[in-house]
Design an enzyme around this catalytic site. Sequence first.
Site, PDB file in Angstrom:
ATOM      1  N   HIS A   9       0.957  -1.085  -0.172  1.00 31.54           N
ATOM      2  CA  HIS A   9       0.094  -0.020   0.078  1.00 31.54           C
ATOM      3  C   HIS A   9       0.912   1.371  -0.009  1.00 31.54           C
ATOM      4  O   HIS A   9       1.457   1.993   0.985  1.00 31.54           O
ATOM      5  CB  HIS A   9      -0.808  -0.002   1.274  1.00 31.54           C
ATOM      6  CG  HIS A   9      -1.714   1.161   1.193  1.00 31.54           C
ATOM      7  ND1 HIS A   9      -3.168   0.914   1.830  1.00 31.54           N
ATOM      8  CD2 HIS A   9      -2.143   2.122   0.507  1.00 31.54           C
ATOM      9  CE1 HIS A   9      -3.860   2.040   1.566  1.00 31.54           C
ATOM     10  NE2 HIS A   9      -3.066   2.825   0.993  1.00 31.54           N
ATOM     11  N   HIS A  11       1.389   4.806  -2.414  1.00 31.83           N
ATOM     12  CA  HIS A  11       1.102   5.618  -3.454  1.00 31.83           C
ATOM     13  C   HIS A  11       2.433   6.242  -3.932  1.00 31.83           C
ATOM     14  O   HIS A  11       3.084   7.053  -3.179  1.00 31.83           O
ATOM     15  CB  HIS A  11       0.104   6.820  -3.072  1.00 31.83           C
ATOM     16  CG  HIS A  11      -1.145   6.196  -2.608  1.00 31.83           C
ATOM     17  ND1 HIS A  11      -2.119   5.915  -3.292  1.00 31.83           N
ATOM     18  CD2 HIS A  11      -1.607   5.799  -1.322  1.00 31.83           C
ATOM     19  CE1 HIS A  11      -3.344   5.295  -2.596  1.00 31.83           C
ATOM     20  NE2 HIS A  11      -2.906   5.328  -1.371  1.00 31.83           N
ATOM     21  N   HIS A 189      -9.482   0.833  -1.736  1.00 34.38           N
ATOM     22  CA  HIS A 189      -9.360   1.407  -0.607  1.00 34.38           C
ATOM     23  C   HIS A 189     -10.743   1.254   0.076  1.00 34.38           C
ATOM     24  O   HIS A 189     -11.819   1.698  -0.703  1.00 34.38           O
ATOM     25  CB  HIS A 189      -9.070   3.011  -0.746  1.00 34.38           C
ATOM     26  CG  HIS A 189      -7.554   3.170  -0.480  1.00 34.38           C
ATOM     27  ND1 HIS A 189      -6.976   2.519  -1.643  1.00 34.38           N
ATOM     28  CD2 HIS A 189      -6.618   3.810   0.121  1.00 34.38           C
ATOM     29  CE1 HIS A 189      -5.544   3.206  -1.354  1.00 34.38           C
ATOM     30  NE2 HIS A 189      -5.710   3.937  -0.388  1.00 34.38           N
ATOM     31  N   GLU A 192     -11.276   3.232   5.352  1.00 36.26           N
ATOM     32  CA  GLU A 192     -10.298   4.159   5.959  1.00 36.26           C
ATOM     33  C   GLU A 192     -11.302   5.197   6.721  1.00 36.26           C
ATOM     34  O   GLU A 192     -11.310   5.294   7.827  1.00 36.26           O
ATOM     35  CB  GLU A 192      -9.702   4.890   4.715  1.00 36.26           C
ATOM     36  CG  GLU A 192      -8.338   5.947   5.337  1.00 36.26           C
ATOM     37  CD  GLU A 192      -7.625   6.526   4.256  1.00 36.26           C
ATOM     38  OE1 GLU A 192      -8.157   6.480   3.319  1.00 36.26           O
ATOM     39  OE2 GLU A 192      -6.777   6.892   4.816  1.00 36.26           O
ATOM     40  N   ASP A 270       1.611   3.861   2.971  1.00 32.90           N
ATOM     41  CA  ASP A 270       0.667   4.745   2.233  1.00 32.90           C
ATOM     42  C   ASP A 270       1.409   6.153   1.514  1.00 32.90           C
ATOM     43  O   ASP A 270       1.673   5.791   0.236  1.00 32.90           O
ATOM     44  CB  ASP A 270      -0.499   5.288   3.187  1.00 32.90           C
ATOM     45  CG  ASP A 270      -1.832   5.375   2.626  1.00 32.90           C
ATOM     46  OD1 ASP A 270      -1.973   5.602   1.328  1.00 32.90           O
ATOM     47  OD2 ASP A 270      -2.647   6.073   3.581  1.00 32.90           O
ATOM     48  N   ASP A 271       1.651   7.017   2.143  1.00 34.61           N
ATOM     49  CA  ASP A 271       2.356   8.313   1.635  1.00 34.61           C
ATOM     50  C   ASP A 271       3.522   8.778   2.471  1.00 34.61           C
ATOM     51  O   ASP A 271       3.253   9.589   3.231  1.00 34.61           O
ATOM     52  CB  ASP A 271       1.155   9.334   1.455  1.00 34.61           C
ATOM     53  CG  ASP A 271      -0.179   9.035   0.646  1.00 34.61           C
ATOM     54  OD1 ASP A 271       0.126   8.867  -0.700  1.00 34.61           O
ATOM     55  OD2 ASP A 271      -1.115   8.419   1.150  1.00 34.61           O
TER      56      ASP A 271
HETATM   57  N1  HPA Z   1      -6.366   7.261   1.165  1.00 39.80           N
HETATM   58  C1  HPA Z   1      -7.164   7.527   0.030  1.00 39.80           C
HETATM   59  N2  HPA Z   1      -6.512   7.980  -1.296  1.00 39.80           N
HETATM   60  C2  HPA Z   1      -5.278   8.239  -1.235  1.00 39.80           C
HETATM   61  C3  HPA Z   1      -4.394   8.115  -0.010  1.00 39.80           C
HETATM   62  C4  HPA Z   1      -5.050   7.584   1.239  1.00 39.80           C
HETATM   63  O1  HPA Z   1      -4.376   7.485   2.168  1.00 39.80           O
HETATM   64  N3  HPA Z   1      -3.336   8.440  -0.369  1.00 39.80           N
HETATM   65  C5  HPA Z   1      -3.229   8.673  -1.799  1.00 39.80           C
HETATM   66  N4  HPA Z   1      -4.493   8.810  -2.156  1.00 39.80           N
HETATM   67 ZN    ZN Z   2      -3.489   4.734   0.290  1.00 40.59          ZN
END
Ligand code: HPA
Ligand code: ZN
Length: 330
Positions: A9, A11, A189, A192, A270-271
């Site tokens: 996971h 991006h 996703h 969340e 994630d990021d």
């Molecule tokens: N959630 C949803 N979209 C996203 C995320 C995330 O954590 N990071 C980049 N796009």
């Molecule tokens: Zn994500």
Amino acid sequence: MSLPKAELHLHIEGTLEPDLAFALAARNGVELPCADTDALREAYRFQDLQSFLDLYYALMTVLRTERDFEDLADAYLARAAAQGVRHAEIFFDPQAHLARGVGMGTVVEGLWRALGGSEERHGVSTRLIMCFLRDESAESAMATLDAAGPYLDRITGVGLDSAEVGHPPRKFREVYEAAAALGLRRVAHAGEEGPPEYITEALDVLGVERVDHGLRCVEDPALVERLVRERVPLTLCPLSNVRLRTVDTLAGHPLPAMLDAGLMCTVNSDDPAYFGGYAGDNFDAVRGALGLGPERLRELARNSFLASFLDDDEALRARYLAEVEAYDFG
Ligand code: HPA
Ligand code: ZN
């Protein structure tokens, strides 16, 4: 932590560190909303997913050429390798680039320039997963899938990201059916910020094999039971959850309870440029804040390879799993 692991996971646009953002802005003559890297780091105080997404989309406008995407991915792979990542399944958001006049070919060819040499250069195998922006229309997602036609040999699967609430999985039923017909793997996703029902929908309507985040399943015991029974992998992102205020504190993260319940959890970043750490940093964080012992950490690493899309290279998966079992926590 250098425990061997797969990142499932991630991006790629979320790996854009401030230094690289400013370097690319200068190279491409793009003006950024912040004066310098310090001001940018100040902007990293997020209230929720949307406040993060606003900055994420603003900053990625510096990405314009194949070389930009190559530099971005190569920098990520070097960092990931240094933290024990042996395999990375990497999301990208083509619609965010197509909307700015950057073509699918520029994005995929650029990323591929880094991914193609990654096993040799960094010792990291890779797969590419194309995400649809769920706050854009289903028609736009279908057009994006069409645009990816010439590059499908480089794309393993499709995902679904961006603003979740109000954009349920069922909106993308047809595009996921089309993706499945093309032989693409499916993830999304769900859970969340969105409710547990979105997780069920992602499984039943989109046919996903893994759920990205999936955190809010804990609110629905029957759903947890199903996820355990069907061994559905969840790609959790603990530091992301703290920064986006999905959980109050890392110490209060439900990961230990989720593992105790028998859920197939993985830990991911994630990021990482925005949320304070790469894959190994996330492992370090949960070890520190949640007191996970060596066998729990080993389970998380094992799960990451079992949940990966290495079905086309079982020998490689077996090699990675052996590395996990042999790892000495010291
Ligand atoms: N959630 C949803 N979209 C996203 C995320 C995330 O954590 N990071 C980049 N796009
Ligand atoms: Zn994500």
